[in-house]
Design a protein around this motif. Sequence first.
Motif, mmCIF file in Angstrom:
data_model
loop_
_atom_site.group_PDB
_atom_site.id
_atom_site.type_symbol
_atom_site.label_atom_id
_atom_site.label_comp_id
_atom_site.label_asym_id
_atom_site.label_seq_id
_atom_site.Cartn_x
_atom_site.Cartn_y
_atom_site.Cartn_z
ATOM 1 N N ARG A 309 -16.543 -60.870 -4.896
ATOM 2 C CA ARG A 309 -15.273 -60.325 -5.248
ATOM 3 C C ARG A 309 -16.208 -58.627 -4.700
ATOM 4 O O ARG A 309 -15.686 -57.943 -6.186
ATOM 5 N N LEU A 310 -16.434 -57.817 -4.280
ATOM 6 C CA LEU A 310 -15.965 -56.586 -4.302
ATOM 7 C C LEU A 310 -15.206 -56.081 -4.077
ATOM 8 O O LEU A 310 -15.076 -54.262 -4.102
ATOM 9 N N PHE A 311 -14.642 -56.387 -2.575
ATOM 10 C CA PHE A 311 -13.450 -55.985 -1.645
ATOM 11 C C PHE A 311 -12.112 -56.663 -1.492
ATOM 12 O O PHE A 311 -12.274 -57.610 -1.685
ATOM 13 N N SER A 312 -11.237 -56.078 -1.346
ATOM 14 C CA SER A 312 -9.702 -56.378 -1.464
ATOM 15 C C SER A 312 -8.796 -55.932 -0.358
ATOM 16 O O SER A 312 -9.563 -54.481 0.588
ATOM 17 N N LEU A 313 -8.247 -56.555 0.944
ATOM 18 C CA LEU A 313 -8.028 -56.449 1.667
ATOM 19 C C LEU A 313 -6.403 -56.582 1.465
ATOM 20 O O LEU A 313 -5.995 -57.954 1.257
ATOM 21 N N HIS A 314 -5.346 -55.649 1.224
ATOM 22 C CA HIS A 314 -3.525 -56.636 0.490
ATOM 23 C C HIS A 314 -3.230 -56.038 1.987
ATOM 24 O O HIS A 314 -2.806 -54.646 2.353
ATOM 25 N N LEU A 315 -2.115 -57.097 2.370
ATOM 26 C CA LEU A 315 -1.527 -56.704 3.685
ATOM 27 C C LEU A 315 -0.156 -56.892 2.566
ATOM 28 O O LEU A 315 0.347 -57.517 1.645
ATOM 29 N N LEU A 316 0.691 -55.156 2.600
ATOM 30 C CA LEU A 316 1.791 -55.028 1.949
ATOM 31 C C LEU A 316 2.939 -54.603 3.079
ATOM 32 O O LEU A 316 3.433 -54.661 4.409
ATOM 33 N N GLN A 317 4.192 -54.815 2.436
ATOM 34 C CA GLN A 317 5.772 -55.368 2.735
ATOM 35 C C GLN A 317 6.757 -54.333 2.385
ATOM 36 O O GLN A 317 6.659 -54.504 1.306
ATOM 37 N N THR A 318 7.414 -53.443 2.672
ATOM 38 C CA THR A 318 8.177 -52.872 2.334
ATOM 39 C C THR A 318 9.524 -53.708 2.819
ATOM 40 O O THR A 318 9.906 -54.292 3.330
ATOM 41 N N GLY A 319 9.800 -53.042 1.063
ATOM 42 C CA GLY A 319 11.574 -53.865 1.501
ATOM 43 C C GLY A 319 12.715 -53.786 2.672
ATOM 44 O O GLY A 319 12.392 -52.638 3.757
ATOM 45 N N ASN A 320 13.198 -54.326 2.402
ATOM 46 C CA ASN A 320 14.167 -54.299 3.910
ATOM 47 C C ASN A 320 15.055 -52.743 3.253
ATOM 48 O O ASN A 320 15.701 -52.322 3.372
ATOM 49 N N ALA A 321 16.201 -53.050 1.720
ATOM 50 C CA ALA A 321 16.997 -52.106 1.473
ATOM 51 C C ALA A 321 15.623 -51.167 0.484
ATOM 52 O O ALA A 321 14.143 -51.052 0.817
ATOM 53 N N HIS A 322 16.319 -49.514 0.392
ATOM 54 C CA HIS A 322 15.045 -49.006 -0.141
ATOM 55 C C HIS A 322 14.809 -49.740 -1.765
ATOM 56 O O HIS A 322 15.828 -50.270 -2.225
ATOM 57 N N ALA A 323 13.580 -49.480 -1.821
ATOM 58 C CA ALA A 323 12.754 -50.208 -3.250
ATOM 59 C C ALA A 323 13.119 -48.561 -4.198
ATOM 60 O O ALA A 323 13.237 -47.391 -3.862
ATOM 61 N N THR A 324 13.379 -48.973 -4.809
ATOM 62 C CA THR A 324 13.179 -47.983 -6.745
ATOM 63 C C THR A 324 12.066 -48.110 -7.475
ATOM 64 O O THR A 324 11.269 -48.296 -6.931
#
Length: 324
Positions: A309-324
């Motif tokens: 638990r030293l380091f994290s790798l995040h795969l993120l995605q934007t929404g299809n519509a504009h997020a608030t």
Amino acid sequence: MSRPLVSFHDLRPGADDLAADVLAGFSRAQKSIPPKYFYDAEGSRLFDAITRLPEYYPTRTETALLREYADEIAQKAGTGHLLVEPGSGSCTKARILFEGLQPCAYVPMDIAGDHLHVAAQEVAVDFPWLEVHATCIDFTRLMTLPPDTPEGRRLAFFPGSSIGNFDPDAAVGFLGMIADMVGPGGQLLIGVDLKKDKAVLEAAYDDARGVTAAFNLNLLTRINRELGADFDLAQWRHKALYNEAQGRIEMHLVSRVAQLVSLQGRTFRFAAGETIHTENSYKYSVAEFRELASRAGFATDTVWVDADRLFSLHLLQTGNAHAT
Ligand code: AVJ
């Protein structure tokens, strides 16, 4: 003559901002220098040396995560993207992903133009099937893609916990710039250093061999050379501390004595023990980072963490519509 292996674009604004940024930073009660100025030729070399230090766990841990999960990352993220890497440095980590991700093109971006050019050429030699569009740019201010980049779904890659250099609110702003750059349905694979034991954190930023100290002090050498300042390096020392309340490592240059320094026709007074704040490196729990990313319009797809638990790798995605 053979054609150039990579297309190279210089999108830096004309004048260098070092003088203005240093003068502004020295006018504050807590004097400071922006960390982006670490990376001249010598600073880039020293940073590469830092990443191989036994105390500096982030690079090897993240590299191991990328190797172990390269196939899974490609499964989750898909293939054939335009892969954009702000702050690509030596491009070492992206190489681990090329085979699995099969990007339609790679756009390494860095402010250090010479280092970028060399690194991009080496990528092009080692991956002859890959289109490379090196872009020299201050990506903290601008994330313009070069005009000849192919169309395609965009995946940004921001490893190394470089996001930790920003204050949390600025990090949201920066992630928002990435969200705009990748567009609706675009993705971001980002490496984030985790909160952990203070002693482990502080050793990573104050190594026994003094490489991090040399990296920090090199800022003064650079300012002497480029701005004609007269910092006496023997009168300064490196300091790193974990500020638990803020959740960040702070690096400072400490004035060993009361002294005057002249710079661009001005004189600055430093008291004994006074510091120049040169870097913050914020650490986040997985939940904290997820929350931060959501403020920029990113939802978490998958998170990978090493066994310690030293380091994290995040795969993120934007929404299809504009997020608030
Ligand atoms: C490149 C910003 C991620 O904060 O760990 C390493 C820079 N400074 N040792 C970090 C750094 C001192 C590094 N980042």
